[in-house]
Design an enzyme around this catalytic site. Structure first.
Site, PDB file in Angstrom:
ATOM      1  N   SER A 227       0.826  -1.209   0.000  1.00 63.09           N
ATOM      2  CA  SER A 227       0.000   0.000   0.000  1.00 63.09           C
ATOM      3  C   SER A 227       0.862   1.261   0.000  1.00 63.09           C
ATOM      4  O   SER A 227       0.516   2.260  -0.640  1.00 63.09           O
ATOM      5  CB  SER A 227      -0.977   0.001   1.174  1.00 63.09           C
ATOM      6  OG  SER A 227      -0.317   0.180   2.408  1.00 63.09           O
TER       7      SER A 227
ATOM      8  N   LEU B 248      18.771  -5.142   5.608  1.00 67.21           N
ATOM      9  CA  LEU B 248      19.757  -5.026   4.539  1.00 67.21           C
ATOM     10  C   LEU B 248      21.163  -5.179   5.099  1.00 67.21           C
ATOM     11  O   LEU B 248      21.464  -4.724   6.211  1.00 67.21           O
ATOM     12  CB  LEU B 248      19.631  -3.660   3.856  1.00 67.21           C
ATOM     13  CG  LEU B 248      18.339  -3.384   3.097  1.00 67.21           C
ATOM     14  CD1 LEU B 248      18.357  -1.953   2.554  1.00 67.21           C
ATOM     15  CD2 LEU B 248      18.143  -4.377   1.953  1.00 67.21           C
TER      16      LEU B 248
ATOM     17  N   HIS C 158       8.344   3.583   9.107  1.00 68.59           N
ATOM     18  CA  HIS C 158       8.147   2.749  10.301  1.00 68.59           C
ATOM     19  C   HIS C 158       6.910   3.238  11.054  1.00 68.59           C
ATOM     20  O   HIS C 158       6.739   4.447  11.254  1.00 68.59           O
ATOM     21  CB  HIS C 158       9.382   2.832  11.212  1.00 68.59           C
ATOM     22  CG  HIS C 158       9.272   1.973  12.430  1.00 68.59           C
ATOM     23  ND1 HIS C 158       9.414   0.600  12.377  1.00 68.59           N
ATOM     24  CD2 HIS C 158       9.014   2.286  13.727  1.00 68.59           C
ATOM     25  CE1 HIS C 158       9.254   0.105  13.594  1.00 68.59           C
ATOM     26  NE2 HIS C 158       9.010   1.102  14.429  1.00 68.59           N
TER      27      HIS C 158
ATOM     28  N   ASP D 216      16.075   0.273  12.765  1.00 67.56           N
ATOM     29  CA  ASP D 216      15.232   1.478  12.805  1.00 67.56           C
ATOM     30  C   ASP D 216      15.942   2.627  13.529  1.00 67.56           C
ATOM     31  O   ASP D 216      15.338   3.352  14.323  1.00 67.56           O
ATOM     32  CB  ASP D 216      13.887   1.175  13.490  1.00 67.56           C
ATOM     33  CG  ASP D 216      13.079   0.145  12.722  1.00 67.56           C
ATOM     34  OD1 ASP D 216      13.118   0.168  11.477  1.00 67.56           O
ATOM     35  OD2 ASP D 216      12.411  -0.690  13.360  1.00 67.56           O
TER      36      ASP D 216
ATOM     37  N   GLN E 175      -1.496   7.952   7.551  1.00 67.68           N
ATOM     38  CA  GLN E 175      -0.485   9.006   7.658  1.00 67.68           C
ATOM     39  C   GLN E 175       0.815   8.605   6.956  1.00 67.68           C
ATOM     40  O   GLN E 175       1.519   9.459   6.405  1.00 67.68           O
ATOM     41  CB  GLN E 175      -0.220   9.339   9.132  1.00 67.68           C
ATOM     42  CG  GLN E 175      -1.443   9.868   9.873  1.00 67.68           C
ATOM     43  CD  GLN E 175      -2.067  11.072   9.187  1.00 67.68           C
ATOM     44  OE1 GLN E 175      -1.355  11.983   8.750  1.00 67.68           O
ATOM     45  NE2 GLN E 175      -3.387  11.071   9.087  1.00 67.68           N
ATOM     46  N   GLU E 176       1.133   7.304   6.974  1.00 64.31           N
ATOM     47  CA  GLU E 176       2.305   6.823   6.228  1.00 64.31           C
ATOM     48  C   GLU E 176       2.177   7.186   4.753  1.00 64.31           C
ATOM     49  O   GLU E 176       3.154   7.591   4.109  1.00 64.31           O
ATOM     50  CB  GLU E 176       2.442   5.303   6.372  1.00 64.31           C
ATOM     51  CG  GLU E 176       2.808   4.819   7.754  1.00 64.31           C
ATOM     52  CD  GLU E 176       2.895   3.308   7.822  1.00 64.31           C
ATOM     53  OE1 GLU E 176       3.291   2.678   6.817  1.00 64.31           O
ATOM     54  OE2 GLU E 176       2.566   2.730   8.877  1.00 64.31           O
TER      55      GLU E 176
END
Length: 202
Positions: free
Chosen positions: A14, A95, A111, A147, A175-176
């Site tokens: 999304s 990663l 996040h 993070d 909001q993301e």
């Protein structure tokens, strides 16, 4: 110059869709989503990419003997796509240093918490369990920690007494979809400057 964007996903995509939509509308200027890469062959985000004529690549982790080999395969795909910036949109793998060093301050992650609070998985549940009144989402540059990279943008979301993990996740996700494209827009416009842990917006 066109900014070539690569997006890494593991699921429904999304946030990927919000990036694609904002590139196609011109909100993110002079940009192109050149490749979408998933570690999950069934990720719906791969279908989203194909629906927009974007190169969709599945990299099978089981096909590689080591994390270094997997990262090398990823770097090959990124290089062939002339990647300028790498977006992690629900990508569920850490990663390796080779990838992070190759794209230093050019990898962004979204996040679902106000970092440095509630790192890692299930951040929404962590927020509910802790009893905070406000949580939210963070776009940050990726470093070798969990993070822990320099923060670009954050958006707060109130926690309601009636919230479940699902309802809170949905409100954070809305909001993301706003701040991730905004951060990419700032990058595309050359308006982000990193000094130490601080990201300055020019």
């Amino acid at each position: 110059m066109t900014l070539n964007i690569a997006v890494l996903i593991s699921g429904r995509g999304s946030n990927l869709q919000s990036i694609i939509d904002n590139v196609e509308s011109g909100y993110i200027p002079n940009a192109n989503v050149s490749v979408v890469i998933s570690d999950n062959k069934d990720a719906y985000g791969l279908k989203r990419a194909m629906n927009h004529g974007i190169n969709a690549v599945f990299i099978d982790p089981a096909a590689y003997q080591s994390k270094e080999d997997l990262d090398s395969a990823l770097l090959d795909v990124l290089a062939r796509s002339s990647t300028d910036v790498l977006l992690l949109a629900g990508f569920m793998r850490i990663l390796g240093s080779d990838v992070i060093n190759a794209y230093s301050n050019r990898i962004m992650n979204i996040h679902p918490a106000l970092l440095p609070s509630f790192k890692g998985l299930h951040a929404q549940k962590q927020a509910l369990d802790y009893g905070v009144k406000i949580t939210g989402c963070t776009v940050h540059f990726v470093d070798e920690g969990m993070d822990s990279g320099p923060i670009i943008l954050q958006k707060s979301v109130p926690v309601l007494d009636s919230d479940t993990e699902e309802s809170l996740s949905e409100r954070i996700l809305a909001q993301e979809h706003i701040i991730f494209p905004e951060a990419v827009k700032l990058f595309a416009e050359g308006r982000l400057y990193v000094k130490g842990r601080r990201v300055h917006i020019l």
